[in-house]
Design a protein around this motif. Sequence first.
Motif, PDB file in Angstrom:
ATOM      1  N   ARG A   4       0.845  -1.214   0.000  1.00  0.00           N
ATOM      2  CA  ARG A   4       0.000   0.000   0.000  1.00  0.00           C
ATOM      3  C   ARG A   4       0.871   1.251   0.000  1.00  0.00           C
ATOM      4  O   ARG A   4       0.584   2.212  -0.704  1.00  0.00           O
ATOM      5  N   LEU A   5       1.912   1.237   0.807  1.00  0.00           N
ATOM      6  CA  LEU A   5       2.802   2.397   0.862  1.00  0.00           C
ATOM      7  C   LEU A   5       3.556   2.568  -0.452  1.00  0.00           C
ATOM      8  O   LEU A   5       3.709   3.684  -0.954  1.00  0.00           O
ATOM      9  N   ARG A   6       4.018   1.468  -1.013  1.00  0.00           N
ATOM     10  CA  ARG A   6       4.765   1.510  -2.280  1.00  0.00           C
ATOM     11  C   ARG A   6       3.894   2.058  -3.402  1.00  0.00           C
ATOM     12  O   ARG A   6       4.367   2.779  -4.279  1.00  0.00           O
ATOM     13  N   GLN A   7       2.601   1.713  -3.380  1.00  0.00           N
ATOM     14  CA  GLN A   7       1.692   2.145  -4.443  1.00  0.00           C
ATOM     15  C   GLN A   7       1.198   3.583  -4.257  1.00  0.00           C
ATOM     16  O   GLN A   7       0.662   4.168  -5.192  1.00  0.00           O
ATOM     17  N   SER A   8       1.387   4.138  -3.078  1.00  0.00           N
ATOM     18  CA  SER A   8       0.966   5.509  -2.802  1.00  0.00           C
ATOM     19  C   SER A   8       1.894   6.488  -3.512  1.00  0.00           C
ATOM     20  O   SER A   8       3.120   6.312  -3.481  1.00  0.00           O
ATOM     21  N   PRO A   9       1.348   7.526  -4.122  1.00  0.00           N
ATOM     22  CA  PRO A   9       2.211   8.514  -4.791  1.00  0.00           C
ATOM     23  C   PRO A   9       3.234   9.155  -3.850  1.00  0.00           C
ATOM     24  O   PRO A   9       4.340   9.492  -4.269  1.00  0.00           O
ATOM     25  N   THR A  10       2.889   9.285  -2.579  1.00  0.00           N
ATOM     26  CA  THR A  10       3.797   9.907  -1.609  1.00  0.00           C
ATOM     27  C   THR A  10       4.621   8.876  -0.844  1.00  0.00           C
ATOM     28  O   THR A  10       5.544   9.246  -0.120  1.00  0.00           O
ATOM     29  N   GLY A  11       4.260   7.597  -0.962  1.00  0.00           N
ATOM     30  CA  GLY A  11       4.931   6.557  -0.184  1.00  0.00           C
ATOM     31  C   GLY A  11       4.479   6.532   1.262  1.00  0.00           C
ATOM     32  O   GLY A  11       5.071   5.843   2.082  1.00  0.00           O
ATOM     33  N   SER A  12       3.411   7.289   1.569  1.00  0.00           N
ATOM     34  CA  SER A  12       2.936   7.431   2.940  1.00  0.00           C
ATOM     35  C   SER A  12       1.426   7.243   3.034  1.00  0.00           C
ATOM     36  O   SER A  12       0.709   7.449   2.049  1.00  0.00           O
ATOM     37  N   HIS A  13       0.992   6.888   4.245  1.00  0.00           N
ATOM     38  CA  HIS A  13      -0.432   6.812   4.593  1.00  0.00           C
ATOM     39  C   HIS A  13      -0.566   7.097   6.077  1.00  0.00           C
ATOM     40  O   HIS A  13       0.350   6.807   6.855  1.00  0.00           O
ATOM     41  N   ARG A  14      -1.724   7.599   6.462  1.00  0.00           N
ATOM     42  CA  ARG A  14      -2.032   7.680   7.886  1.00  0.00           C
ATOM     43  C   ARG A  14      -2.311   6.271   8.373  1.00  0.00           C
ATOM     44  O   ARG A  14      -2.887   5.454   7.650  1.00  0.00           O
ATOM     45  N   MET A  15      -1.915   5.982   9.601  1.00  0.00           N
ATOM     46  CA  MET A  15      -2.094   4.635  10.164  1.00  0.00           C
ATOM     47  C   MET A  15      -3.554   4.198  10.121  1.00  0.00           C
ATOM     48  O   MET A  15      -3.846   3.059   9.749  1.00  0.00           O
ATOM     49  N   THR A  16      -4.479   5.071  10.509  1.00  0.00           N
ATOM     50  CA  THR A  16      -5.898   4.709  10.528  1.00  0.00           C
ATOM     51  C   THR A  16      -6.380   4.354   9.122  1.00  0.00           C
ATOM     52  O   THR A  16      -7.090   3.373   8.930  1.00  0.00           O
ATOM     53  N   ASP A  17      -5.987   5.149   8.137  1.00  0.00           N
ATOM     54  CA  ASP A  17      -6.384   4.872   6.758  1.00  0.00           C
ATOM     55  C   ASP A  17      -5.791   3.554   6.270  1.00  0.00           C
ATOM     56  O   ASP A  17      -6.442   2.797   5.547  1.00  0.00           O
ATOM     57  N   LEU A  18      -4.570   3.290   6.679  1.00  0.00           N
ATOM     58  CA  LEU A  18      -3.913   2.038   6.312  1.00  0.00           C
ATOM     59  C   LEU A  18      -4.631   0.847   6.948  1.00  0.00           C
ATOM     60  O   LEU A  18      -4.864  -0.169   6.288  1.00  0.00           O
ATOM     61  N   ALA A  19      -5.012   0.970   8.218  1.00  0.00           N
ATOM     62  CA  ALA A  19      -5.752  -0.104   8.903  1.00  0.00           C
ATOM     63  C   ALA A  19      -7.064  -0.379   8.181  1.00  0.00           C
ATOM     64  O   ALA A  19      -7.439  -1.540   7.975  1.00  0.00           O
ATOM     65  N   ASP A  20      -7.756   0.676   7.765  1.00  0.00           N
ATOM     66  CA  ASP A  20      -9.017   0.506   7.038  1.00  0.00           C
ATOM     67  C   ASP A  20      -8.784  -0.152   5.678  1.00  0.00           C
ATOM     68  O   ASP A  20      -9.535  -1.024   5.267  1.00  0.00           O
ATOM     69  N   ALA A  21      -7.731   0.269   4.994  1.00  0.00           N
ATOM     70  CA  ALA A  21      -7.444  -0.239   3.648  1.00  0.00           C
ATOM     71  C   ALA A  21      -7.145  -1.730   3.663  1.00  0.00           C
ATOM     72  O   ALA A  21      -7.593  -2.471   2.778  1.00  0.00           O
ATOM     73  N   ILE A  22      -6.389  -2.191   4.659  1.00  0.00           N
ATOM     74  CA  ILE A  22      -6.033  -3.614   4.691  1.00  0.00           C
ATOM     75  C   ILE A  22      -6.946  -4.406   5.620  1.00  0.00           C
ATOM     76  O   ILE A  22      -6.749  -5.599   5.799  1.00  0.00           O
ATOM     77  N   VAL A  23      -7.947  -3.722   6.194  1.00  0.00           N
ATOM     78  CA  VAL A  23      -8.933  -4.329   7.088  1.00  0.00           C
ATOM     79  C   VAL A  23      -8.223  -5.073   8.226  1.00  0.00           C
ATOM     80  O   VAL A  23      -8.270  -6.291   8.340  1.00  0.00           O
ATOM     81  N   HIS A  24      -7.535  -4.280   9.030  1.00  0.00           N
ATOM     82  CA  HIS A  24      -6.778  -4.798  10.161  1.00  0.00           C
ATOM     83  C   HIS A  24      -7.029  -3.882  11.348  1.00  0.00           C
ATOM     84  O   HIS A  24      -7.227  -2.681  11.174  1.00  0.00           O
ATOM     85  N   SER A  25      -6.999  -4.419  12.540  1.00  0.00           N
ATOM     86  CA  SER A  25      -7.248  -3.597  13.721  1.00  0.00           C
ATOM     87  C   SER A  25      -6.157  -2.547  13.884  1.00  0.00           C
ATOM     88  O   SER A  25      -5.009  -2.748  13.476  1.00  0.00           O
ATOM     89  N   ARG A  26      -6.528  -1.442  14.491  1.00  0.00           N
ATOM     90  CA  ARG A  26      -5.553  -0.370  14.734  1.00  0.00           C
ATOM     91  C   ARG A  26      -4.406  -0.871  15.605  1.00  0.00           C
ATOM     92  O   ARG A  26      -3.241  -0.613  15.325  1.00  0.00           O
ATOM     93  N   SER A  27      -4.750  -1.581  16.673  1.00  0.00           N
ATOM     94  CA  SER A  27      -3.696  -2.053  17.580  1.00  0.00           C
ATOM     95  C   SER A  27      -2.802  -3.086  16.897  1.00  0.00           C
ATOM     96  O   SER A  27      -1.586  -3.075  17.069  1.00  0.00           O
ATOM     97  N   GLY A  28      -3.401  -3.964  16.105  1.00  0.00           N
ATOM     98  CA  GLY A  28      -2.610  -4.951  15.374  1.00  0.00           C
ATOM     99  C   GLY A  28      -1.692  -4.305  14.363  1.00  0.00           C
ATOM    100  O   GLY A  28      -0.538  -4.711  14.196  1.00  0.00           O
ATOM    101  N   LEU A  29      -2.197  -3.268  13.710  1.00  0.00           N
ATOM    102  CA  LEU A  29      -1.365  -2.563  12.738  1.00  0.00           C
ATOM    103  C   LEU A  29      -0.238  -1.812  13.435  1.00  0.00           C
ATOM    104  O   LEU A  29       0.889  -1.768  12.937  1.00  0.00           O
ATOM    105  N   THR A  30      -0.518  -1.240  14.590  1.00  0.00           N
ATOM    106  CA  THR A  30       0.527  -0.550  15.355  1.00  0.00           C
ATOM    107  C   THR A  30       1.659  -1.517  15.694  1.00  0.00           C
ATOM    108  O   THR A  30       2.843  -1.182  15.558  1.00  0.00           O
ATOM    109  N   TYR A  31       1.293  -2.717  16.096  1.00  0.00           N
ATOM    110  CA  TYR A  31       2.300  -3.736  16.413  1.00  0.00           C
ATOM    111  C   TYR A  31       3.122  -4.080  15.165  1.00  0.00           C
ATOM    112  O   TYR A  31       4.361  -4.104  15.203  1.00  0.00           O
TER     113      TYR A  31
END
Length: 166
Positions: A50-77
């Motif tokens: 997801r980060l590689r495909q982003s034009p900026t190489g970045s995403h907000r953590m919450t948006d990333l969790a939603d995109a990959i359908v993963h819990s916020r805490s799990g993604l933080t880990y």
Amino acid sequence: MTEPPHAVDPVQLGAYFALIEVSGLLRHAIDQQLREDGDLTFVQFQVLMRLRQSPTGSHRMTDLADAIVHSRSGLTYQAGLLEKAGLISRAPSPDDERGVTVTITDAGRALVARVLPGHEVVVARMLFDPLSRDDADTLARLLTPVRDHMRSTPPRSAAPRRRKGT
């Protein structure tokens, strides 16, 4: 006796179980390949892709969790593990003082470049080899509206948090 409004018929139930089994078998093969080729979990690979495909190489953590359908805490880990390995960096979000932005590093891009060819081979072998090109087009045409329908309801990670005791 009437059926509940969203009951599935035997054909639908068979399609559902076939989809679940195909998904499980494909995921198992992908997990193996990612571990062997890059010592990555599937979630870590999804984050890096997801980060590689982003034009900026970045995403907000919450948006990333939603995109990959993963819990916020799990993604933080998982992000902590990726950061420790030097594959991503995390920083406060410029738009939201409570948010965190994740950015892929050059090492993260290099790792994706190394594991992606093997990933594509597994996907081709497991999912697309038994299908004709027309079948693959049909599969995409069938799954796209289902995915879009499911995405129309925010994922769990985007749902408002419930306070304890309420």
